[in-house]
Design an enzyme around this catalytic site. Structure first.
Site, PDB file in Angstrom:
ATOM      1  N   ASP A  46     -10.578   4.834  -0.653  1.00 47.42           N
ATOM      2  CA  ASP A  46      -9.747   3.645  -0.463  1.00 47.42           C
ATOM      3  C   ASP A  46      -8.872   3.834   0.780  1.00 47.42           C
ATOM      4  O   ASP A  46      -7.960   4.655   0.782  1.00 47.42           O
ATOM      5  CB  ASP A  46      -8.857   3.434  -1.694  1.00 47.42           C
ATOM      6  CG  ASP A  46      -8.053   2.144  -1.588  1.00 47.42           C
ATOM      7  OD1 ASP A  46      -8.572   1.096  -2.006  1.00 47.42           O
ATOM      8  OD2 ASP A  46      -6.920   2.180  -1.068  1.00 47.42           O
ATOM      9  N   TYR A  51      -3.186   1.964   7.278  1.00 47.12           N
ATOM     10  CA  TYR A  51      -3.056   3.425   7.191  1.00 47.12           C
ATOM     11  C   TYR A  51      -3.439   4.112   8.510  1.00 47.12           C
ATOM     12  O   TYR A  51      -3.146   5.284   8.694  1.00 47.12           O
ATOM     13  CB  TYR A  51      -3.924   4.008   6.057  1.00 47.12           C
ATOM     14  CG  TYR A  51      -3.738   3.384   4.693  1.00 47.12           C
ATOM     15  CD1 TYR A  51      -2.639   2.583   4.404  1.00 47.12           C
ATOM     16  CD2 TYR A  51      -4.674   3.596   3.685  1.00 47.12           C
ATOM     17  CE1 TYR A  51      -2.482   2.010   3.156  1.00 47.12           C
ATOM     18  CE2 TYR A  51      -4.519   3.027   2.423  1.00 47.12           C
ATOM     19  CZ  TYR A  51      -3.430   2.225   2.170  1.00 47.12           C
ATOM     20  OH  TYR A  51      -3.289   1.656   0.935  1.00 47.12           O
ATOM     21  N   LYS A  76      -8.692  -2.754   3.988  1.00 46.51           N
ATOM     22  CA  LYS A  76      -7.807  -3.901   3.723  1.00 46.51           C
ATOM     23  C   LYS A  76      -7.288  -4.489   5.023  1.00 46.51           C
ATOM     24  O   LYS A  76      -7.011  -3.735   5.966  1.00 46.51           O
ATOM     25  CB  LYS A  76      -6.606  -3.471   2.870  1.00 46.51           C
ATOM     26  CG  LYS A  76      -6.939  -2.499   1.753  1.00 46.51           C
ATOM     27  CD  LYS A  76      -5.760  -2.167   0.865  1.00 46.51           C
ATOM     28  CE  LYS A  76      -6.120  -1.035  -0.094  1.00 46.51           C
ATOM     29  NZ  LYS A  76      -5.911   0.328   0.451  1.00 46.51           N
ATOM     30  N   HIS A 109      -4.379  -7.232   2.068  1.00 45.73           N
ATOM     31  CA  HIS A 109      -3.494  -6.142   1.622  1.00 45.73           C
ATOM     32  C   HIS A 109      -2.255  -6.674   0.899  1.00 45.73           C
ATOM     33  O   HIS A 109      -1.855  -6.136  -0.144  1.00 45.73           O
ATOM     34  CB  HIS A 109      -3.081  -5.307   2.834  1.00 45.73           C
ATOM     35  CG  HIS A 109      -2.732  -3.895   2.525  1.00 45.73           C
ATOM     36  ND1 HIS A 109      -2.974  -2.856   3.390  1.00 45.73           N
ATOM     37  CD2 HIS A 109      -2.149  -3.337   1.440  1.00 45.73           C
ATOM     38  CE1 HIS A 109      -2.553  -1.716   2.851  1.00 45.73           C
ATOM     39  NE2 HIS A 109      -2.047  -1.988   1.667  1.00 45.73           N
TER      40      HIS A 109
HETATM   41  P1  NDP Z   1      -0.200   8.472  -6.061  1.00 43.86           P
HETATM   42  O1  NDP Z   1       0.338   7.972  -7.342  1.00 43.86           O
HETATM   43  O2  NDP Z   1      -1.665   8.679  -5.911  1.00 43.86           O
HETATM   44  O3  NDP Z   1       0.578   9.814  -5.738  1.00 43.86           O
HETATM   45  C1  NDP Z   1       0.351  10.593  -4.600  1.00 43.86           C
HETATM   46  C2  NDP Z   1       1.361  11.733  -4.627  1.00 43.86           C
HETATM   47  O4  NDP Z   1       1.148  12.528  -5.790  1.00 43.86           O
HETATM   48  C3  NDP Z   1       1.280  12.644  -3.449  1.00 43.86           C
HETATM   49  O5  NDP Z   1       2.603  13.011  -3.118  1.00 43.86           O
HETATM   50  C4  NDP Z   1       0.514  13.851  -3.975  1.00 43.86           C
HETATM   51  O6  NDP Z   1       0.950  15.026  -3.302  1.00 43.86           O
HETATM   52  C5  NDP Z   1       0.923  13.873  -5.438  1.00 43.86           C
HETATM   53  N1  NDP Z   1      -0.153  14.369  -6.315  1.00 43.86           N
HETATM   54  C6  NDP Z   1      -1.466  14.023  -6.283  1.00 43.86           C
HETATM   55  N2  NDP Z   1      -2.152  14.666  -7.249  1.00 43.86           N
HETATM   56  C7  NDP Z   1      -1.263  15.431  -7.909  1.00 43.86           C
HETATM   57  C8  NDP Z   1      -1.386  16.339  -8.980  1.00 43.86           C
HETATM   58  N3  NDP Z   1      -2.568  16.566  -9.561  1.00 43.86           N
HETATM   59  N4  NDP Z   1      -0.257  16.979  -9.409  1.00 43.86           N
HETATM   60  C9  NDP Z   1       0.936  16.744  -8.826  1.00 43.86           C
HETATM   61  N5  NDP Z   1       1.111  15.899  -7.793  1.00 43.86           N
HETATM   62  C10 NDP Z   1       0.015  15.242  -7.332  1.00 43.86           C
HETATM   63  O7  NDP Z   1       0.371   7.482  -4.919  1.00 43.86           O
HETATM   64  P2  NDP Z   1      -0.237   6.716  -3.677  1.00 43.86           P
HETATM   65  O8  NDP Z   1       0.841   5.818  -3.205  1.00 43.86           O
HETATM   66  O9  NDP Z   1      -0.804   7.602  -2.672  1.00 43.86           O
HETATM   67  O10 NDP Z   1      -1.379   5.807  -4.305  1.00 43.86           O
HETATM   68  C11 NDP Z   1      -2.750   6.180  -4.346  1.00 43.86           C
HETATM   69  C12 NDP Z   1      -3.572   5.278  -3.457  1.00 43.86           C
HETATM   70  O11 NDP Z   1      -3.376   3.903  -3.801  1.00 43.86           O
HETATM   71  C13 NDP Z   1      -3.187   5.332  -1.977  1.00 43.86           C
HETATM   72  O12 NDP Z   1      -3.637   6.482  -1.322  1.00 43.86           O
HETATM   73  C14 NDP Z   1      -3.824   4.062  -1.488  1.00 43.86           C
HETATM   74  O13 NDP Z   1      -5.217   4.234  -1.352  1.00 43.86           O
HETATM   75  C15 NDP Z   1      -3.500   3.105  -2.635  1.00 43.86           C
HETATM   76  N6  NDP Z   1      -2.248   2.358  -2.385  1.00 43.86           N
HETATM   77  C16 NDP Z   1      -2.349   1.013  -2.149  1.00 43.86           C
HETATM   78  C17 NDP Z   1      -1.245   0.238  -1.923  1.00 43.86           C
HETATM   79  C18 NDP Z   1      -1.417  -1.213  -1.678  1.00 43.86           C
HETATM   80  O14 NDP Z   1      -0.439  -1.875  -1.279  1.00 43.86           O
HETATM   81  N7  NDP Z   1      -2.571  -1.768  -1.883  1.00 43.86           N
HETATM   82  C19 NDP Z   1       0.111   0.818  -1.894  1.00 43.86           C
HETATM   83  C20 NDP Z   1       0.135   2.243  -2.194  1.00 43.86           C
HETATM   84  C21 NDP Z   1      -1.009   2.957  -2.446  1.00 43.86           C
HETATM   85  P3  NDP Z   1       0.088  15.831  -2.188  1.00 43.86           P
HETATM   86  O15 NDP Z   1      -0.656  14.826  -1.342  1.00 43.86           O
HETATM   87  O16 NDP Z   1       1.165  16.545  -1.434  1.00 43.86           O
HETATM   88  O17 NDP Z   1      -0.826  16.753  -2.941  1.00 43.86           O
END
Ligand code: NDP
Length: 282
Positions: A46, A51, A76, A109
């Site tokens: 995704d 991004y 998006k 988006h």
């Molecule tokens: P997430 O809920 O996926 O959280 C990501 C965070 O959690 C990062 O800081 C990561 O740290 C940490 N993390 C991941 N796996 C673990 C684990 N197993 N244990 C502990 N910590 C963990 O948030 P996102 O905002 O990134 O959402 C996911 C996806 O959703 C995005 O990448 C994007 O594709 C989409 N999105 C879409 C939006 C929209 O407006 N349409 C808005 C926001 C997100 P680290 O990377 O340091 O490991």
């Protein structure tokens, strides 16, 4: 290798229920993170124009020696390109960045009802063209509230295949999710881990200890069991692997109830409200 279930969308295309999100992964680090995810077994990525890292996604897929059809890729439309002509040009740029001749799913988006005279319907009609000519196999929306979806239902031809919205245990966003369920629009849950915050929640930690899994796995499994599509983001290889191991266990019947009790209503929202969000990057 783990088999990720697929979900049939309202246009009959199928989407892997678990993918890998690349929001906030710097462009220079994206190919590496996606390569790790592909090695683990993820076949759904995704990304978004916003991004700035579509190029790295395409690069990693090609470098892995995978065929285009092996990986499901979503992108998006960025907020600055809602006018149909701008949307057409932006969509072409996405394909050029990815170096693909189609995307599996293309989304608006944000609805941006404060901008463009509130007209996201003509933007949606541009996406309908991309679907009709096959360059977007499926089309959908993101951050659409019920009123926005109702407007599309009355003014457009194609029902969005998905609505990608913020959903996690602190913010269930149930009204929008229920609308999707009632109208054949699949829910994609963004920030499924509440941006990482959920893993320290005592209730989640307790369930994880009982289940012999990690807190992140418990929460992602909960999303999967309630039928949402998820794509957790991580740049940490061990977590990328951990987040993929969701299909060899089940939650207990009471667990979902306990997880859903964590809902904080509107104050649990971590991202902006779609009714007022009007950010356009320059
Ligand atoms: P997430 O809920 O996926 O959280 C990501 C965070 O959690 C990062 O800081 C990561 O740290 C940490 N993390 C991941 N796996 C673990 C684990 N197993 N244990 C502990 N910590 C963990 O948030 P996102 O905002 O990134 O959402 C996911 C996806 O959703 C995005 O990448 C994007 O594709 C989409 N999105 C879409 C939006 C929209 O407006 N349409 C808005 C926001 C997100 P680290 O990377 O340091 O490991």
């Amino acid at each position: 290798m783990t088999q990720v279930p697929t979900i049939e969308l309202n246009d009959r295309n199928r989407i892997p229920q678990l993918g890998f999100g690349v929001f906030q992964i710097p462009p220079s680090a994206t190919a590496d993170a996606v390569r790790t995810a592909l090695e683990v077994g993820y076949r759904h990525i995704d990304t978004a124009q916003m991004y700035g890292n579509e190029r790295g996604v395409g690069e990693a897929i090609r470098a892995a020696g995978l065929d285009r059809g092996d990986v499901y890729v979503t992108s998006k439309l960025n907020n600055g390109f809602h006018e149909p002509d701008a949307a057409r040009r932006a969509f072409e740029r996405s394909l050029a960045e990815l170096r693909f001749d189609y995307v599996d799913l293309f989304l608006i988006h944000w609805p941006l009802p404060m901008l463009y005279g509130g007209d996201f319907v003509s933007t949606w009609k541009a996406l309908e063209e991309f679907k009709a000519d096959g360059r977007a196999r499926s089309i959908g929306v993101s951050n659409f509230e019920v009123a926005h979806l109702d407007r599309l239902a009355s003014e457009a031809d194609v029902v969005p295949a998905v609505n990608q919205i913020e959903v996690h245990p602190y913010f269930l966003n149930d009204e929008v999710r229920a609308y999707g369920e009632a109208h054949g629009i699949a829910t994609e849950a963004w920030a499924p881990l509440a941006k990482g915050r959920i893993v320290d929640d005592p209730a989640i930690v307790e369930i994880a200890e009982r289940a012999g899994r990690t807190p992140a796995q418990v929460v992602l499994r909960w999303h999967v069991e309630r039928g949402s599509i998820v794509f957790p983001k991580s740049v940490t290889p061990a977590r990328i692997a951990e987040n993929f191991e969701l299909f060899d266990f089940e939650l207990e019947p009471d667990d979902a109830e306990r997880i859903e009790e964590l809902d904080r209503g509107p104050s649990g929202r971590l991202g902006p409200h779609p009714d007022t969000f009007d950010y356009v990057s320059t």
